[in-house]
Design an enzyme around this catalytic site. Structure first.
Site, PDB file in Angstrom:
ATOM      1  N   HIS A 158      -2.462   5.476   3.518  1.00 50.55           N
ATOM      2  CA  HIS A 158      -3.071   4.729   2.423  1.00 50.55           C
ATOM      3  C   HIS A 158      -2.103   3.712   1.827  1.00 50.55           C
ATOM      4  O   HIS A 158      -0.908   3.948   1.693  1.00 50.55           O
ATOM      5  CB  HIS A 158      -3.564   5.683   1.324  1.00 50.55           C
ATOM      6  CG  HIS A 158      -2.489   6.582   0.777  1.00 50.55           C
ATOM      7  ND1 HIS A 158      -1.676   6.231  -0.266  1.00 50.55           N
ATOM      8  CD2 HIS A 158      -2.110   7.823   1.147  1.00 50.55           C
ATOM      9  CE1 HIS A 158      -0.848   7.209  -0.545  1.00 50.55           C
ATOM     10  NE2 HIS A 158      -1.080   8.201   0.309  1.00 50.55           N
ATOM     11  N   ASP A 159      -2.655   2.537   1.528  1.00 47.86           N
ATOM     12  CA  ASP A 159      -1.955   1.463   0.822  1.00 47.86           C
ATOM     13  C   ASP A 159      -0.826   0.826   1.626  1.00 47.86           C
ATOM     14  O   ASP A 159       0.009   0.115   1.077  1.00 47.86           O
ATOM     15  CB  ASP A 159      -1.410   1.962  -0.525  1.00 47.86           C
ATOM     16  CG  ASP A 159      -2.492   2.610  -1.371  1.00 47.86           C
ATOM     17  OD1 ASP A 159      -3.399   1.896  -1.823  1.00 47.86           O
ATOM     18  OD2 ASP A 159      -2.462   3.843  -1.547  1.00 47.86           O
ATOM     19  N   GLY A 208       2.429   6.476   3.202  1.00 47.08           N
ATOM     20  CA  GLY A 208       1.748   5.687   2.180  1.00 47.08           C
ATOM     21  C   GLY A 208       2.629   4.637   1.525  1.00 47.08           C
ATOM     22  O   GLY A 208       3.831   4.821   1.358  1.00 47.08           O
TER      23      GLY A 208
END
Length: 265
Positions: free
Chosen positions: A122-123, A140
């Protein structure tokens, strides 16, 4: 014009698929997915979540794109995965959507070559013209600049940044930020040199390459502190014609390096 969708594929109502897209057997496309012109999706892929894919991408079989993040704090928020144009994504890759605590978007730029079994958590933010060899694993909030090459089985710790034109050797483990142009190797990774051959192939002039060599010397060869290195690097445009942009990129990266992680040494 209607997209070429194999009869066994499942495309949810609401998905926005350009008429020139090809979707292979047994692939599943979720209702919030958008896929741009000329993109091909192989067999047995799952593309879900709020995922936007641009033009002329080649997505091979057995990929999972847009699944929820592997983050216990995630609670179903409509975060995104955004993939640009002309990317190649080989088999068994897993790209997760973003998280509310990290900008809510996982983003991949244009013209990237991503080999099998790559994970983007994520991200993660990936620039343009990168190459990720097999089994590169990004935790992440990792940021990867343009023209970066990751060797096979490279593992990048969360929140780490890799500057443009950098490179890692096979099985490298990055715990610290890697400045632009640097080549690293090891577990944990340490700086070994600068990516001079890559710069030559991209058309860097001899003057610009000489400036990168001088930056390498200031950062890694002369025993200077990071602050002293930055002062010396700031003086380089007066010595090397055309190096202003490269020096500015390096200084910006160093000034924003995490004081907790530091840079690879």
């Amino acid at each position: 014009m209607n997209p070429s969708i194999h009869p066994t594929a499942l495309v949810a109502p609401g998905a926005q698929i350009d008429g020139t897209v090809e979707i292979g057997p047994y692939t599943v496309i979720g209702p919030h997915v958008k896929i741009g012109a000329g993109t091909t999706v192989g067999a047995h892929c799952v593309i879900e979540g709020h995922t936007t894919i641009g033009r002329d991408n080649r997505i091979f079989q057995f990929n999972s794109l847009g699944a929820v993040p592997q983050d216990k704090k995630y609670a179903g928020e409509p975060c995104e995965l955004v993939i640009g144009d002309r990317n190649t994504i080989r088999e068994f890759c897993t790209f997760n959507i973003g998280s509310p605590g990290g900008g809510a978007v996982t983003r991949v730029g244009d013209d990237n070559w991503i080999m099998a079994y790559v994970h983007l958590a994520h991200d993660v933010l990936v620039g343009n013209h990168t190459i990720f060899a097999n089994n590169s694993q990004l935790a992440g909030h990792v940021e990867v600049g343009d023209w970066v090459i990751l060797g096979g089985f490279t593992v990048v710790h969360q929140f780490v940044r890799i500057g443009a034109h950098g490179m890692t050797a096979m099985c490298s483990l990055l715990f610290a930020d890697q400045p632009p142009f640097v080549m690293s190797q090891g577990q944990p990774a340490g700086a070994r040199s600068m990516n001079f051959e890559g710069l030559r192939r991209r058309g860097f002039s001899p003057e610009r390459i000489a400036a990168v060599k001088a930056m390498h010397k200031a950062l890694y060869r002369d025993g200077l502190t990071l602050e002293e290195s930055q002062k010396r690097i700031a003086e380089l445009p007066g010595r090397f014609v055309g190096s202003e942009g490269d020096v500015a990129m390096m200084l910006d990266f160093l000034r924003t390096a995490s004081p907790q992680r530091g840079i690879v040494r």
